[in-house]
Design an enzyme around this catalytic site. Structure first.
Site, PDB file in Angstrom:
ATOM      1  N   HIS A 156    -128.713 -13.533  30.623  1.00 37.19           N
ATOM      2  CA  HIS A 156    -128.005 -14.794  30.435  1.00 37.19           C
ATOM      3  C   HIS A 156    -128.990 -15.957  30.403  1.00 37.19           C
ATOM      4  CE1 HIS A 156    -124.864 -17.863  31.934  1.00 37.19           C
ATOM      5  NE2 HIS A 156    -124.786 -17.744  30.621  1.00 37.19           N
ATOM      6  N   HIS A 216    -138.858 -31.742  16.265  1.00 38.04           N
ATOM      7  CA  HIS A 216    -139.561 -30.533  15.829  1.00 38.04           C
ATOM      8  C   HIS A 216    -140.748 -30.237  16.746  1.00 38.04           C
ATOM      9  CE1 HIS A 216    -140.673 -27.346  13.139  1.00 38.04           C
ATOM     10  NE2 HIS A 216    -141.850 -27.881  12.902  1.00 38.04           N
ATOM     11  N   TYR A 276    -137.715 -26.786   8.174  1.00 35.66           N
ATOM     12  CA  TYR A 276    -136.974 -26.819   9.443  1.00 35.66           C
ATOM     13  C   TYR A 276    -135.893 -25.739   9.551  1.00 35.66           C
ATOM     14  CZ  TYR A 276    -139.493 -31.173   9.584  1.00 35.66           C
ATOM     15  OH  TYR A 276    -140.494 -32.107   9.545  1.00 35.66           O
ATOM     16  N   ALA A 277    -136.118 -24.611   8.905  1.00 35.86           N
ATOM     17  CA  ALA A 277    -135.180 -23.484   8.974  1.00 35.86           C
ATOM     18  C   ALA A 277    -135.506 -22.660  10.214  1.00 35.86           C
ATOM     19  CB  ALA A 277    -135.263 -22.646   7.706  1.00 35.86           C
ATOM     20  N   ASN A 278    -135.164 -23.216  11.356  1.00 33.85           N
ATOM     21  CA  ASN A 278    -135.487 -22.615  12.649  1.00 33.85           C
ATOM     22  C   ASN A 278    -134.330 -22.843  13.608  1.00 33.85           C
ATOM     23  OD1 ASN A 278    -138.389 -22.282  11.869  1.00 33.85           O
ATOM     24  ND2 ASN A 278    -138.341 -24.517  11.939  1.00 33.85           N
TER      25      ASN A 278
END
EC number: 5.4.99.62
Length: 139
Positions: free
Chosen positions: A20, A106, A128-130
């Site tokens: 968790h 970022h 920024y594909a994170n």
């Protein structure tokens, strides 16, 4: 042969070990990955596999309670941002919980990846594909 959705042994292993609030990153081909963090490199060539393909497969097997994105995705990659938000909306309906979405710079995002259980690198070549996915519980 494994019957679950994830056939990649490294991804399957890291998801099965998540507790968790542990985090797992799915990133584009350009995100710097700290040497101290496990790297699972799925990138074959530009765009293969895509960021969303990796996110889709990972979230089929991972219980997600929160997601962290870089603020810059809103302006620099609005189409992917909307696609990801739609996916997370559908995921929370499927899981029966609310997925908290938060944003950070970022630069801060890159620092947060060091605390992740692993970073899964896609072949995505858009900015920024994170996403940092935070593990929830199934009970």
């Amino acid at each position: 042969m494994k019957k679950g959705t994830v056939l990649n042994s490294e991804i399957s292993s890291v998801i099965s070990r998540l507790g968790h609030t542990d985090t797992l990153v799915v990133c584009d081909a350009g995100l710097p990955i700290p040497n101290s963090t496990a790297r699972i490199d799925m990138a074959l060539t530009q765009g293969v596999p895509s960021f969303m393909q990796v996110v889709d497969v990972v979230t089929r097997e991972m219980q997600v309670e929160a997601a962290i994105l870089a603020t810059e995705i809103k302006q620099q990659n609005p189409q992917l941002h909307e696609t990801l938000l739609t996916h997370l909306e559908q995921l929370q309906q499927h899981q029966g919980n609310t997925i908290k979405i938060s944003y950070t710079t970022h630069e801060q995002f890159k620092k947060l990846t060091a605390d992740s259980q692993a970073v899964i690198r896609s072949g995505e070549c858009s900015p920024y594909a994170n996403v940092i996915l935070c593990a929830g519980v199934t009970f």
